[in-house]
Enzyme design. Structure first.
Site, short mmCIF file in Angstrom:
data_model
loop_
_atom_site.label_atom_id
_atom_site.label_comp_id
_atom_site.label_asym_id
_atom_site.label_seq_id
_atom_site.Cartn_x
_atom_site.Cartn_y
_atom_site.Cartn_z
N ARG A 166 -1.05 -9.00 12.99
CA ARG A 166 -1.62 -8.00 12.06
C ARG A 166 -2.37 -8.68 10.93
NH1 ARG A 166 3.86 -5.00 11.11
NH2 ARG A 166 2.87 -4.09 9.29
N LYS A 173 0.84 -1.21 0.00
CA LYS A 173 0.00 0.00 0.00
C LYS A 173 0.87 1.26 0.00
CE LYS A 173 -2.10 -1.09 3.90
NZ LYS A 173 -1.43 -2.36 4.19
N ARG A 209 10.45 -0.49 11.61
CA ARG A 209 9.29 -0.29 12.48
C ARG A 209 9.28 -1.30 13.61
NH1 ARG A 209 4.38 0.29 8.29
NH2 ARG A 209 3.34 -0.96 9.90
N ARG A 216 -10.35 0.51 7.79
CA ARG A 216 -9.92 -0.84 8.12
C ARG A 216 -11.00 -1.64 8.82
NH1 ARG A 216 -4.03 0.27 8.35
NH2 ARG A 216 -3.05 -1.66 8.96
N ARG A 238 11.84 -5.25 5.50
CA ARG A 238 11.61 -3.85 5.14
C ARG A 238 12.45 -2.89 5.97
NH1 ARG A 238 5.59 -1.76 5.56
NH2 ARG A 238 5.78 -2.65 7.64
P1 AP5 Z 1 4.85 -1.59 1.92
O1 AP5 Z 1 4.54 -0.78 0.71
O2 AP5 Z 1 5.54 -0.94 3.04
O3 AP5 Z 1 3.51 -2.34 2.41
P2 AP5 Z 1 2.23 -1.79 3.19
O4 AP5 Z 1 1.03 -2.43 2.57
O5 AP5 Z 1 2.26 -0.31 3.27
O6 AP5 Z 1 2.48 -2.48 4.60
P3 AP5 Z 1 2.32 -1.91 6.08
O7 AP5 Z 1 3.10 -2.82 6.96
O8 AP5 Z 1 2.60 -0.44 6.13
O9 AP5 Z 1 0.79 -2.16 6.31
P4 AP5 Z 1 0.03 -2.15 7.62
O10 AP5 Z 1 -1.35 -2.06 7.14
O11 AP5 Z 1 0.32 -3.31 8.50
O12 AP5 Z 1 0.62 -0.90 8.42
P5 AP5 Z 1 0.07 0.57 8.70
O13 AP5 Z 1 1.22 1.47 8.82
O14 AP5 Z 1 -1.02 0.91 7.78
O15 AP5 Z 1 5.69 -2.87 1.44
C1 AP5 Z 1 6.25 -3.79 2.36
C2 AP5 Z 1 7.67 -4.21 1.93
O16 AP5 Z 1 7.60 -5.00 0.75
C3 AP5 Z 1 8.59 -3.03 1.59
O17 AP5 Z 1 9.89 -3.36 2.00
C4 AP5 Z 1 8.51 -2.93 0.05
O18 AP5 Z 1 9.73 -2.42 -0.49
C5 AP5 Z 1 8.27 -4.37 -0.36
N1 AP5 Z 1 7.35 -4.51 -1.50
C6 AP5 Z 1 6.27 -3.73 -1.77
N2 AP5 Z 1 5.64 -4.18 -2.90
C7 AP5 Z 1 6.36 -5.26 -3.33
C8 AP5 Z 1 6.22 -6.16 -4.44
N3 AP5 Z 1 5.20 -6.04 -5.32
N4 AP5 Z 1 7.14 -7.16 -4.55
C9 AP5 Z 1 8.16 -7.30 -3.65
N5 AP5 Z 1 8.35 -6.46 -2.60
C10 AP5 Z 1 7.45 -5.47 -2.43
O19 AP5 Z 1 -0.57 0.38 10.16
C11 AP5 Z 1 0.24 0.10 11.27
C12 AP5 Z 1 -0.61 0.02 12.53
O20 AP5 Z 1 -1.24 1.28 12.76
C13 AP5 Z 1 -1.76 -0.99 12.51
O21 AP5 Z 1 -1.33 -2.29 12.88
C14 AP5 Z 1 -2.71 -0.36 13.54
O22 AP5 Z 1 -2.28 -0.63 14.86
C15 AP5 Z 1 -2.56 1.12 13.27
N6 AP5 Z 1 -3.51 1.63 12.26
C16 AP5 Z 1 -3.21 2.17 11.04
N7 AP5 Z 1 -4.33 2.52 10.37
C17 AP5 Z 1 -5.36 2.18 11.18
C18 AP5 Z 1 -6.78 2.25 11.04
N8 AP5 Z 1 -7.35 2.76 9.92
N9 AP5 Z 1 -7.54 1.80 12.06
C19 AP5 Z 1 -6.99 1.31 13.20
N10 AP5 Z 1 -5.67 1.20 13.39
C20 AP5 Z 1 -4.85 1.62 12.39
MG MG Z 2 2.37 1.10 4.85
#
Ligand code: AP5
Ligand code: MG
Ligand code: ZN
Length: 218
Positions: A172, A13, A161, A88, A127
C-alpha cells in the site's frame, strides 16, 4: 466547507476525519470504508474490489469515481463533506474537479498529512476498530480508557482489517508513492494544499489542521 484529506496509509486520515466531521459538521466520505461495506455486503462492486484491496492495490478509477459522484449528491453532503482516501490518482482528481464543477460545488482545501513509512507500518499493524460504532484504536497510541471496552459506545467487540498486515502495508505504501504522491503537485499549484506534520500525536495533528482551516476564507 468541502475538504480532501490526503496521506499515506496509517497517516491518520480516518482518525482526523472523524474529529473534523464532528467539530465542523461535515460528512466523512471514506472510499475505503464504502468499499469495505460493499465487500461485507457482497455487492457486485464488493466482489470486484475484494481481492484488489487484500493485495493492497487500488480499485479501478471508474468504480471509485462512480461511488463518489453518487454519494456527493446525497442531501447530507450539501452542508459540507470531507473526502478521506479519495482522490488517489490524478485521473480521480480530474474527475472530481469535473463533478464539483458540474454540481456547482467548490473545494476549499486539501490537507496533506505527512508521515514516515516505518512509523506507518507500526501504526497500521497495531490498529483495531470498534465493531459496533467504528471508532479506531491503537495498541500503543490510542488504547481505550478501559481495556476491551469502547470509550464511545461501550462495545466490547473489535475488528482488524484484512489488509493490515506488514506485507500488504508495504505494498500500500508503494502504491501511495507511485500513484497518489503526484496529487501533491496537482493541488500544490493553486494554493489549496495545506501540509501538516502527521508524526506528532493525534491532538497536535488535529490542532495543525484546525489552524490551517482557520486561515481559509470560507
Ligand atoms: P488511521 O486514522 O486509521 O489512518 P488512515 O490514514 O485512515 O489509514 P488507512 O489504513 O485507513 O489508509 P488507507 O489509505 O491505506 O486505507 P483506505 O481505507 O483508505 O490511523 C492508523 C492508526 O494509527 C490507528 O490505529 C490510529 O489510532 C493511529 N494513529 C492515528 N494518528 C496517529 C498519530 N498522530 N499518532 C499515533 N497514532 C496515530 O483504503 C483501503 C483500500 O481501499 C486501498 O488499499 C484500496 O484498495 C481501496 N481504496 C480506497 N480508496 C480508494 C480510491 N480512492 N481509489 C482506489 N482504491 C481505493
Ligand atoms: Mg482510513
Ligand atoms: Zn464503539
Amino acid at each position: 466547507m468541502n475538504l480532501i484529506l490526503l496521506g499515506p496509509p496509517g497517516a491518520g486520515k480516518g482518525t482526523q476525519a472523524r474529529m473534523l466531521a464532528e467539530s465542523h459538521g461535515l460528512v466523512q466520505l471514506s472510499t475505503g470504508d464504502m468499499l469495505r461495506a460493499a465487500v461485507a455486503a457482497g455487492t457486485e462492486i464488493g466482489v470486484q474490489a475484494k481481492e484488489t484491496m487484500e493485495r493492497g492495490e487500488l480499485v479501478s478509477d471508474n468504480i471509485v469515481i462512480g461511488i463518489i459522484a453518487e454519494r456527493i449528491e446525497e442531501p447530507d453532503c450539501a452542508s459540507g463533506f470531507l473526502l478521506d482516501g479519495f482522490p488517489r490518482t490524478v485521473a480521480q482528481a480530474e474527475a472530481l474537479d469535473a463533478i464539483l464543477m458540474q454540481k456547482n460545488k467548490t473545494l476549499d482545501a486539501v490537507i496533506e498529512i505527512r508521515a514516515d513509512d516505518e512509523q506507518l507500518v507500526e501504526r497500521i499493524t497495531g490498529r483495531f476498530t470498534c465493531a459496533k460504532c467504528g471508532v479506531g484504536y491503537h495498541e500503543v497510541f490510542r488504547r481505550p480508557l478501559n481495556d476491551g471496552i469502547c470509550d464511545q459506545c461501550g462495545g466490547s467487540e473489535f475488528t482488524r482489517r484484512k489488509d493490515d498486515n506488514e506485507e500488504t502495508v508495504r505494498s500500500r505504501l508503494q502504491v501511495y508513492h507511485a500513484q497518489t504522491v503526484p496529487l501533491i503537485g496537482y493541488y500544490g499549484g493553486n494554493g489549496r494544499l495545506k501540509s501538516v506534520d502527521g508524526m506528532l500525536d493525534i491532538k497536535s495533528v488535529n490542532r495543525q489542521i484546525e489552524e490551517a482551516l482557520a486561515g481559509l476564507q470560507v
